[in-house]
Design a protein around this motif. Structure first.
Motif, mmCIF file in Angstrom:
data_model
loop_
_atom_site.group_PDB
_atom_site.id
_atom_site.type_symbol
_atom_site.label_atom_id
_atom_site.label_comp_id
_atom_site.label_asym_id
_atom_site.label_seq_id
_atom_site.Cartn_x
_atom_site.Cartn_y
_atom_site.Cartn_z
ATOM 1 N N TYR A 340 0.841 -1.205 0.000
ATOM 2 C CA TYR A 340 0.000 0.000 0.000
ATOM 3 C C TYR A 340 0.876 1.255 0.000
ATOM 4 N N GLU A 341 1.883 1.272 0.843
ATOM 5 C CA GLU A 341 2.763 2.442 0.914
ATOM 6 C C GLU A 341 3.471 2.687 -0.413
ATOM 7 N N ARG A 342 4.042 1.639 -0.968
ATOM 8 C CA ARG A 342 4.821 1.807 -2.202
ATOM 9 C C ARG A 342 3.933 2.132 -3.390
ATOM 10 N N ALA A 343 2.703 1.602 -3.403
ATOM 11 C CA ALA A 343 1.794 1.856 -4.526
ATOM 12 C C ALA A 343 1.392 3.320 -4.614
ATOM 13 N N GLY A 344 1.534 4.063 -3.523
ATOM 14 C CA GLY A 344 1.202 5.480 -3.534
ATOM 15 C C GLY A 344 2.312 6.369 -4.030
ATOM 16 N N ARG A 345 3.512 5.797 -4.246
ATOM 17 C CA ARG A 345 4.634 6.642 -4.657
ATOM 18 C C ARG A 345 5.413 6.114 -5.858
ATOM 19 N N GLU A 346 5.056 4.909 -6.346
ATOM 20 C CA GLU A 346 5.748 4.369 -7.515
ATOM 21 C C GLU A 346 4.790 3.546 -8.360
#
Length: 376
Positions: A340-346
């Motif tokens: 979830y965290e990474r999907a918001g920035r990459e």
């Protein structure tokens, strides 16, 4: 050396310049505009009586324009305010204020007084525009009710249970508190959100707010009093935990985050730790799978649009939940949070490969296989 000719007209030059340029005196002061702005500033020192007891701070009006017509004036302004202890940054609301010039006792002096304060054309109303506002404060919640709202205490109690549940599912830093708005009716909810009432019919609550990590006012969970009344105890718990999870994950949510991941994660948090089975929590999708209609792909953004086929909308939410449930069970809860965290920035493909070690095609096949196995 050249000579300077001095003619008889020279003595008129300086007086003429003074007349044309008005450089020999000060410009007239717009005392009316100044007094009108002062009246607006005085008005801003005391929030509306309808909000008595609400924890407000930084309440102010930034005047954008003033238009005077005799003893009346119209002011366009931006209202800024914060709910103390809940809003990290001031919220905004475009307003129109009406003023009139009134005589004080004795009739010798006149002053400007605000007589009306309403949303500007095209701006959304605030809860207090619909009538007096009541409040209940919980351990983790502030619940504000509009005119005609149902009992707020049970909603505050549910919100206080939802906040720890959301924190357990999302072990990252967030405010750990929530503001819940409860308008008096479905129609008044629709007014606050600027959408047709039919878009929210049957829903228990929705969340508003800005995505991303920039400082922003706290999200608002807005309860549909009619949809809420139709829910049982378990349904209310699931709905409010879902919405509070959106608040918790807001800073990590961006336009890059797939909607199925955002909605599925919120449902996963709501069902996490409960005995709810896939068949119990996904009845619409279970019926489709039993008919042999296994979804060909994870739900796209359009599948979550309000106002369409309610059964299709249910299948989208249920499919998203089961996709996140699969990730948590197969790769671990920590991997789901990291995804979830990474999907918001990459790029999502990069986030998937980096956290789960699969591509979207492989994730989709695993999800489809889990649907066949759990929804038979």
């Amino acid at each position: 050396m050249s000579a300077v000719r001095r003619g008889p007209g020279l003595r008129w030059v300086l007086p003429l310049l003074c007349v044309l340029l008005a450089g020999c005196g000060a410009r007239p002061v717009d005392t009316a505009g100044r007094d009108i702005r002062r009246a607006v500033a005085e008005w801003s020192r005391v929030p509306p009586q309808r909000l008595a007891g609400i924890p407000l701070e930084d309440w102010s009006y930034e005047v954008a324009s003033v238009r005077r017509d005799g003893a009346r004036a119209l002011v366009r302004a931006e209202l800024r305010y914060r709910l103390a202890g809940y809003d990290a940054a001031p919220g905004g609301s475009a307003r129109v204020l009406e003023l009139e010039l009134v005589r004080e006792a004795g009739g010798e002096r006149a002053r400007w007084r605000v007589t009306a304060d309403r949303p500007a054309p095209g701006a959304l109303p605030q809860l207090w525009d619909q009538g007096p506002v009541s409040e209940v404060r919980g351990t983790h919640s502030l619940v504000l009710g509009g005119a005609g709202a149902p009992d707020l205490a049970p909603i505050a109690a549910e919100a206080d249970r939802a906040v720890p549940a959301a924190s357990a599912a999302w072990p990252r830093s967030w405010a750990g508190r929530v503001v819940v708005l409860v308008p008096g009716s479905l129609d008044r909810m629709a007014e606050l959100l600027g959408r047709p009432a039919d878009d929210y019919r049957g829903l228990g609550a929705v969340t508003t707010g800005r995505v991303g990590a920039a400082p922003a006012p706290a999200d608002r969970v807005v309860v549909n009093p009619e949809g809420w009344a139709e829910l049982g105890e378990e349904g209310r718990r699931v709905v409010l935990t879902h919405e509070v999870t959106h608040v918790a994950t807001r800073a990590a949510t961006t336009a890059m985050t797939p909607l199925w991941l955002s909605e599925g994660f919120a449902d996963w948090a709501a069902y996490r730790g409960t005995p709810t089975t896939p068949e119990q929590g996904a009845p619409a999708l279970a019926r489709a799978v039993r008919r042999g209609e296994v979804p060909a792909a994870l739900p796209d953004t359009g599948a979550f649009a309000f106002g369409g086929d309610p059964d299709a909308l249910a299948r989208a939410y249920e499919g998203a939940w089961l996709a996140c449930r699969l990730i948590a069970e197969k790769w671990g809860e920590g991997a789901l949070v990291e995804l979830y965290e990474r999907a918001g920035r990459e790029a999502f493909a990069t986030a998937l490969e980096g956290t789960l070690g699969v591509d979207q095609g492989e994730l989709t096949l695993a999800w489809q296989e889990s649907l066949r196995g759990e929804l038979r």
